[in-house]
Design an enzyme around this catalytic site. Structure first.
Site, PDB file in Angstrom:
ATOM      1  CB  CYS A   2      36.265  37.925  80.610  1.00  0.00           C
ATOM      2  SG  CYS A   2      35.170  37.181  79.405  1.00  0.00           S
ATOM      3  CG  LEU A  51      35.224  39.478  74.292  1.00  0.00           C
ATOM      4  CD1 LEU A  51      34.578  40.687  73.467  1.00  0.00           C
ATOM      5  CD2 LEU A  51      36.549  39.169  73.821  1.00  0.00           C
ATOM      6  CB  ILE A  53      33.802  34.004  72.813  1.00  0.00           C
ATOM      7  CG1 ILE A  53      34.736  35.367  72.949  1.00  0.00           C
ATOM      8  CG2 ILE A  53      34.107  33.301  71.493  1.00  0.00           C
ATOM      9  CD1 ILE A  53      34.758  36.385  71.767  1.00  0.00           C
ATOM     10  CG  ASN A  75      40.604  36.179  81.064  1.00  0.00           C
ATOM     11  OD1 ASN A  75      41.801  36.496  80.945  1.00  0.00           O
ATOM     12  ND2 ASN A  75      39.888  36.178  79.669  1.00  0.00           N
ATOM     13  N   GLY A  76      38.884  33.025  80.116  1.00  0.00           N
ATOM     14  CA  GLY A  76      39.161  32.168  79.322  1.00  0.00           C
ATOM     15  C   GLY A  76      38.269  31.070  78.545  1.00  0.00           C
ATOM     16  CB  THR A 316      61.192  42.058  71.498  1.00  0.00           C
ATOM     17  OG1 THR A 316      62.812  42.306  71.304  1.00  0.00           O
ATOM     18  CG2 THR A 316      61.039  41.288  70.030  1.00  0.00           C
ATOM     19  NE  ARG A 319      63.200  47.049  68.738  1.00  0.00           N
ATOM     20  CZ  ARG A 319      64.420  46.599  68.664  1.00  0.00           C
ATOM     21  NH1 ARG A 319      64.458  45.558  68.098  1.00  0.00           N
ATOM     22  NH2 ARG A 319      65.334  47.440  68.788  1.00  0.00           N
ATOM     23  N   GLY A 342      49.451  32.557  65.712  1.00  0.00           N
ATOM     24  CA  GLY A 342      50.709  31.778  65.704  1.00  0.00           C
ATOM     25  C   GLY A 342      51.593  31.675  66.507  1.00  0.00           C
TER      26      GLY A 342
END
Length: 591
Positions: A2, A51, A53, A75-76, A316, A319, A342
């Site tokens: 969220c 959002l 869930i 949010n969480g 990074t 990327r 992961g």
């Protein structure tokens, strides 16, 4: 995921101010496209973009206690909300949302309840009885949070920088594992695990305990009322997540709702290492596998949008965020709103290839501690914002509090790379899941060499980015980089190119200060660069910069543009311009 925005103590309480806060909250709608909410109490505003869930039908926010004197925007995900609710027998819950428990815990325990939460979160809670408020962020910083201050004395909190950068005079990244209390007017750390002191643990390695804790971590994250899947690169970490999730899926509520076939997702350039490995793992596990291709040009075309969403100029991170950003759009188009990923394993177990050069277990352990402490600036930021850009939530089982405590309590001698004993990077977690009777993964996947995500999607991706940047950044621009960007001066054309885009999106000085800097090789911290003298001449965050370790290491030091002028050794020119230009940048982790 969220999006939250809280503005507390504003001087202007007009309808125009309310409209402005709604307008700013809309900048977070990509994070929560399902519903919008706003609570106003005198000069305090709590906004939310949802959002959905868990409990999609009744869990709209902000959330309240019974008499609505306590208001919270969150949010969480709180994975132990059912256990916490069982302790709150005198409280009446209005929704099935896992986050509603926060309001009731505050009523029961005051500000000291945060450590009871098992999950990922960023929240702001307003007690309307005395107009006090608190804000808190999860232990590792999986959920993003920023804090800012307005000229009128107001205090701001937001899931992303873009919602407060225009209206705040100054803003910072809210530190993970911390709580802000208006009663004390300051931040304090609520998360104080044993490993945080970086003292060297001595607990013997227990493979079965490590496996058990990780399986618990994965299964608790299957708490969802909407379709979900696993991001599967074919590397060790995502493959273990997928293997454990598929093994335990039938036991869960979500399997009864959406079926017991696990969906997995992978992205890469055609012929990339990840695509091949992921397909093999998916076939082995029997998942419904979705494979997405992208071209270097498609990635380059998305760069400006990616940097706007992830709010960093770290090389990074950009990327790796770009393919993840593109994949998340595809995933959302399939109707999936939550994924397991992961992130975190390499930091906990010393999985990056530069750990091969760790001189002893003390430095090895201290480096893992530094890496975990800075995850919120790199991999957590990427995983959260690249997926949230399209309304997808990423959950990270390796960053479970209990799992981290067990993993970081292992004597680091067991984590050291010992080729003489057959131990490669992350041997302790590989060995824990090396079950001959009931294998979790094929052996060659279980023992596949580490590939950073930005490398694994295809080596030509990074090479293409460097070529593109070279066409847009001249040698003369690099020569003067330290004058244009005295803070965190870019040292490569690629870094300079990303910095230009970032500054266009977020021009305030406070924005650039939210991004760390410092030398890095293969995702090391600045401190670990000292482990090998040759690395100082090959400062690229790609895993291929781990010379003598990566199977496809760079043969020569990558060619770069002329180095930016050293702001300390430039014959005093910076001093003539002003001392502010030579302010040293503290070394920080670079992932």
């Amino acid at each position: 995921m969220c999006g939250i925005l809280a503005v507390l103590g504003v001087a202007d309480v007009s309808l125009a101010k309310r409209s402005r806060i709604i307008e700013l909250s809309r900048r977070l709608r990509h994070r929560g496209p399902d519903w919008s909410g706003l609570h106003c109490h005198q000069d305090c505003y709590l906004a939310h973009q949802r959002l959905a869930i868990v409990d999609p039908t009744s869990g709209d926010q902000p959330l309240y206690n019974e008499d609505k004197t306590v208001v919270v925007t969150v949010n969480g995900e709180i994975y132990n909300h059912e256990q916490l609710k069982a302790k709150l027998t005198t409280h009446k819950f209005q929704t099935g949302s896992d986050c509603e428990v926060i309001a009731h815990l505050y009523e029961e325990y005051g500000e000291e309840f945060v450590d009871m939460l098992d999950g990922m979160f960023a929240f702001v809670l307003l007690d309307t009885r005395d107009k006090s408020f608190i804000a808190a962020r999860d232990a590792i910083g999986i959920c993003p949070l920023y804090m800012g201050w307005g000229l009128d004395g107001s205090v701001w909190f937001s899931s992303e920088m873009k919602a407060l950068s225009d209206d705040c005079e100054r803003f910072i990244t809210f530190p993970p594992g911390h709580l802000y209390s208006s009663k004390t007017g300051g931040l304090r750390r609520w998360y104080n695990p044993p490993w945080f002191s970086e003292s060297i643990p001595s607990t013997p390695y227990n493979a079965l305990l490590l496996r058990e804790m990780f399986e618990k971590s994965v299964t608790k994250r299957l708490m969802t009322d909407v379709p979900f899947g696993v991001l599967l690169s074919g590397g060790l970490d995502s493959s273990l997540v997928a293997s454990v999730a598929s093994r335990h899926l039938e036991e869960t509520k979500v399997a009864r709702q959406w079926g017991n076939k696990l969906h997995t997702f992978c992205i890469g350039l055609k012929g990339s290492p990840d695509l091949k490995a992921a397909r093999e793992v998916a076939d082995y596990l029997g998942t419904v596998h979705h494979e997405f291709n992208f071209t270097v040009q498609e990635g380059i075309d998305a760069l400006e949008e990616v940097i706007y969403h992830i709010e960093t100029y770290d090389v990074t991170t950009i990327r790796a965020s770009t393919p993840m950003f593109l994949m998340s759009r595809k995933i959302k188009s399939l109707g999936v709103k939550m994924v397991l990923s992961g992130e975190g394993s390499d930091e906990i177990f010393g999985g990056y290839l530069y750990f091969h050069k760790a001189p002893n277990k003390k430095e090895f352990h201290e480096e893992t501690c530094r890496k975990i402490k800075s995850l919120h600036l790199y991999d957590c930021l990427r995983a959260n914002k690249a997926t949230s850009a399209w309304g997808v939530e990423a959950r990270v089982p390796f960053l479970d509090k209990s799992f981290i405590n067990v993993a970081m309590d292992i004597d680091p001698e067991w984590k050291m790379i010992r080729r003489d004993l057959g131990r490669i990077e992350k041997w302790v977690i590989r060995n824990a899941f090396d079950d001959e009777k009931r294998p979790y993964l094929p052996k060659h996947i279980l023992y596949r060499q580490k590939e950073q995500f930005s490398d694994g999607v295809g080596y030509s991706w990074i090479d293409g980015l460097k070529d593109h940047a070279s066409q847009h950044v001249s040698d003369s621009m690099m020569m003067n980089a330290s004058f244009v960007y005295p803070e965190n001066t870019p040292t490569t054309k690629e870094g300079y190119y990303y910095r230009m885009i970032f500054e266009k999106c977020f021009p305030k000085p406070a924005a650039r200060s939210t991004v760390p800097g410092g030398p890095s090789v293969a995702c090391s911290t600045a401190k670990a660069v000292e482990w090998d003298a040759a690395w100082s001449k090959n400062l690229d965050p790609s895993g291929r910069a781990a010379l003598g370790v990566h199977d496809a290491a760079y043969e020569d030091t990558p060619g770069e543009a002329p180095a930016a002028i050293d702001p300390v050794a430039d014959n005093g020119l910076h001093q003539a311009i002003g001392e502010s230009l030579v302010k040293p940048v503290a070394p920080a982790t670079a992932v």
